[in-house]
Each structure stands twice: as structure tokens, then as C-alpha cells.
Design a protein around this motif. Structure first.
Motif, short mmCIF file in Angstrom:
data_model
loop_
_atom_site.label_atom_id
_atom_site.label_comp_id
_atom_site.label_asym_id
_atom_site.label_seq_id
_atom_site.Cartn_x
_atom_site.Cartn_y
_atom_site.Cartn_z
N ALA A 61 -34.75 6.33 44.38
CA ALA A 61 -34.87 4.99 44.18
C ALA A 61 -34.37 4.05 43.19
O ALA A 61 -33.70 3.15 43.47
CB ALA A 61 -36.42 4.59 44.31
N LEU A 62 -34.65 4.63 41.85
CA LEU A 62 -34.26 3.91 40.85
C LEU A 62 -32.58 4.25 40.70
O LEU A 62 -32.00 3.06 40.14
CB LEU A 62 -34.73 4.64 39.59
CG LEU A 62 -36.27 4.47 39.33
CD1 LEU A 62 -36.63 4.99 38.13
CD2 LEU A 62 -36.52 2.83 38.98
N MET A 91 -42.95 13.29 44.15
CA MET A 91 -42.96 11.82 43.95
C MET A 91 -42.07 11.29 42.63
O MET A 91 -41.40 10.41 42.60
CB MET A 91 -44.47 11.48 43.44
CG MET A 91 -45.33 11.62 44.62
SD MET A 91 -46.97 11.55 44.11
CE MET A 91 -47.14 9.61 44.03
N GLY A 92 -41.81 12.55 41.70
CA GLY A 92 -40.77 12.27 40.59
C GLY A 92 -39.38 12.08 41.24
O GLY A 92 -38.45 11.43 40.81
N GLU A 93 -39.35 13.09 41.98
CA GLU A 93 -37.75 13.04 42.54
C GLU A 93 -37.63 11.73 43.53
O GLU A 93 -36.26 11.14 43.41
CB GLU A 93 -37.49 14.27 43.78
CG GLU A 93 -37.62 15.70 42.94
CD GLU A 93 -37.80 16.91 43.93
OE1 GLU A 93 -37.66 17.92 43.36
OE2 GLU A 93 -38.15 16.54 44.98
N LEU A 131 -29.78 14.54 42.97
CA LEU A 131 -30.48 14.64 44.22
C LEU A 131 -29.66 14.05 45.37
O LEU A 131 -30.10 13.70 46.54
CB LEU A 131 -31.70 14.09 43.94
CG LEU A 131 -32.72 14.87 43.10
CD1 LEU A 131 -34.06 13.74 42.94
CD2 LEU A 131 -33.26 16.11 43.67
N MET A 132 -28.24 13.79 45.16
CA MET A 132 -27.35 13.41 46.19
C MET A 132 -26.75 14.57 46.83
O MET A 132 -26.39 15.56 46.20
CB MET A 132 -26.32 12.51 45.69
CG MET A 132 -25.55 11.59 46.78
SD MET A 132 -24.76 10.36 46.07
CE MET A 132 -23.42 11.02 45.44
N THR A 133 -26.53 14.63 48.16
CA THR A 133 -26.13 15.56 48.88
C THR A 133 -24.25 15.19 48.89
O THR A 133 -23.96 14.60 47.81
CB THR A 133 -26.05 15.57 50.47
OG1 THR A 133 -25.61 14.32 50.83
CG2 THR A 133 -27.66 15.55 50.69
N ALA A 187 -31.60 13.68 49.03
CA ALA A 187 -32.65 14.55 49.72
C ALA A 187 -33.69 14.67 48.61
O ALA A 187 -33.39 15.01 47.73
CB ALA A 187 -32.27 15.72 50.27
N ILE A 188 -35.00 14.53 48.98
CA ILE A 188 -36.20 14.77 47.77
C ILE A 188 -37.15 15.34 48.46
O ILE A 188 -37.61 15.70 49.76
CB ILE A 188 -36.59 13.32 47.41
CG1 ILE A 188 -37.03 12.50 48.58
CG2 ILE A 188 -35.52 12.64 46.90
CD1 ILE A 188 -37.45 11.25 48.30
#
Length: 293
Positions: free
Chosen positions: A286-287, A279-281, A254-256, A263-264
Motif C-alpha cells: 500500500a505504501l 499485514m506487514g506485506e 511483492l509485485m508480480t 500479491a500479499i
């Protein structure tokens, strides 16, 4: 004003708030920037019946509960519109009111309703044409309304309106695209009917007249348009991270293509747009950031 944070989150919908919750729990300072109402599009939802732990909860109630949770933890939520992101050694998020310096950016700006773009639409917006049944449905109690579209959102809007309006006509172009269970529900509601056609124009005298491309005239008190969504990511157009539809492109994490910008949620082009998926994304990103800090 403190304008330096480890993470700047753009968007205060369910994805942005979930990311803030996880970052806060990891001891990482963050700020949320939101140009309009916290909660995003779920505020427009009536009853959400697929969110675990609630048999049914309104979108606005869920948004308020999430907002209270993160603000009680001390996460700042700023009412500012992001207009640009500059990338150097540090990242600079530029808003309508100032600038924020950070190491990481999480874009969670979601989508907005798509317009038909036909004659009369702009003139009649808020004057008989709406894009949100929950927001404006009460204006049409015991009146006749038309829902344009055949998606999940269109059928959900029509079902909601059927409890208020005397009649609901679903005007669809080609075929039903809503999930099977919604089609089953809507077909059992007596005051909902279906007309096949494509809108050519709107006009209004006492009531609204919808003229279709095959020369039908549909007279109604109100129109609710549900023909799709467009992403809210124009501010990132100079970063070369958008696809040809304006959605943000990311890798599997999920990184550009820009290190540290993620982006999520509904700003991504994907098959399914669900609260729990967004929410899972958010939790994943965040983790991921918490492991890097």
C-alpha cells in the motif's frame, strides 16, 4: 455502480483489509472483492495469542474488528468472486457479477484446506468429516474425534477439540511437524493420544471408520483433516504469475511480473504464514502504491 477504482483488492482477509486501511489513509480509493466470508482463514482460529496488543483474541473477533474499522472509513467490500484479470493500458478485474477497472491490483486471496483425496472423503464432507475445528467442534461435545495431520494447524485443532470432545486421536503419517511449543502443550493433555498411520479410506455406518494403509481400523464420531493448504489463485492462471504449486510469484517488492499487480499474504509461497507477516506485506504494498500515485 461505480466500477472504477485506483486499486482493486482481491480478498478480505487480514492482508486485504490492512492494505485497504493504508490506502484509505493515503487518500487512495480502493474496493475489496471477496467471494465468501470476510476475515479469511483467521475466522476458523480459536484463540490467537501472538497478535500484539491482545493477550488472546479469537480469529472471528479480530476479523470483525478489522472489518468494522475499514467499513467505518468508507471502504466498499463487495461480495463477488473474481474469475479473471485482463491487462491492457488499464487493468480489468472480472467477477461473477461485473467488471472493475483499475490501475493497480492487490491479490490477497490466501489458501484453502488441502483434501486427502481418498475414498469416502467427498461423500462424508459435512457428514462427519470437517476441516475446521472451531467451526464444527461443538458438534462433537463429549464424543470421540480424530485429527489427521501433525502440523501447527493440526495440533492447534486437536488442542481446541480436547476441550469439547471426550477423546482426541491425532493420526499422523511420519513425524510431528508442529512447532516445539505446541508439541509440549499437546503432550500434556490427558485426552489426546497419537496413532501413526496413513488414511486409505473413510466409510460410515453409525460411526466413521478410518481404514489406514497398514490395515488399522479406527472408529470415531468425527474427523478433522489438517494436511496442508492450497492457494486460492486459479483465477490468475492465464497471467503466467503462478509457480508450479499454484502460489503467486513476486519480486522483493511483492509485485508480480506484471507491472501494477501485487500479491500479499498466504497466496505467496514462503516459509512463514503469520497474521502479522501478512499485514506487514500489505502495508509495504500500500505504501509502495501511494508513492506511485
Amino acid at each position: 455502480m461505480n466500477n472504477k477504482y485506483k486499486v482493486v483488492i482481491i480478498g478480505c482477509g487480514v492482508a486485504g483489509m490492512t492494505a485497504a486501511l493504508y490506502l484509505n489513509r493515503a487518500g487512495i480509493d480502493c474496493v475489496i472483492l471477496e467471494k465468501s466470508m470476510p476475515g479469511g482463514q483467521i475466522v476458523d482460529n480459536g484463540n490467537i495469542m501472538n497478535f500484539p496488543s491482545y493477550e488472546s483474541i479469537s480469529g472471528s473477533d479480530l476479523a470483525l474488528k478489522m472489518l468494522k474499522q475499514i467499513t467505518d472509513l468508507g471502504v466498499p467490500v463487495k461480495h463477488e468472486e473474481v474469475i479473471d484479470i485482463k491487462v491492457d493500458k488499464e487493468k480489468k478485474v472480472i467477477t461473477s457479477k461485473g467488471e472493475y477497472i483499475c490501475d493497480y491490483v492487490i491479490i490477497a486471496t490466501g489458501r484453502k484446506p488441502k483434501l486427502l483425496g481418498v475414498k469416502g472423503e467427498d461423500e462424508l464432507r459435512t457428514k462427519g468429516i470437517s476441516y475446521c475445528a472451531v467451526c464444527d467442534g461443538s458438534l462433537y461435545k463429549d464424543k470421540n474425534v480424530v485429527v489427521v495431520g501433525a502440523s501447527d494447524a493440526a495440533f492447534e485443532g486437536a488442542i481446541y477439540l480436547s476441550k469439547l470432545a471426550s477423546s482426541v486421536t491425532v493420526l499422523y503419517r511420519n513425524e510431528f511437524r508442529a512447532k516445539a511449543y505446541l508439541q509440549e502443550i499437546i503432550k500434556k493433555i490427558d485426552n489426546i493420544s497419537f496413532v501413526r498411520g496413513e488414511v486409505a479410506s473413510f466409510s460410515k455406518d453409525d460411526k466413521i471408520t478410518i481404514k489406514t494403509k497398514d490395515d488399522k481400523n479406527i472408529i470415531t464420531d468425527g474427523v478433522f483433516i489438517y494436511i496442508g493448504q492450497v492457494p486460492n489463485a486459479n483465477f490468475a492462471s492465464e497471467l503466467n504469475i503462478l509457480d508450479d504449486k499454484g502460489y503467486i510469484k513476486t519480486d522483493n517488492n511483492l509485485m508480480t511480473s506484471i507491472d501494477g499487480i501485487y500479491a500479499i499474504g498466504d497466496s505467496l509461497n514462503k516459509n512463514d504464514y503469520q497474521i502479522v507477516i501478512a499485514m506487514g506485506e500489505a502495508a509495504r504494498v500500500a505504501l509502495e502504491i501511494s508513492r506511485k500515485v
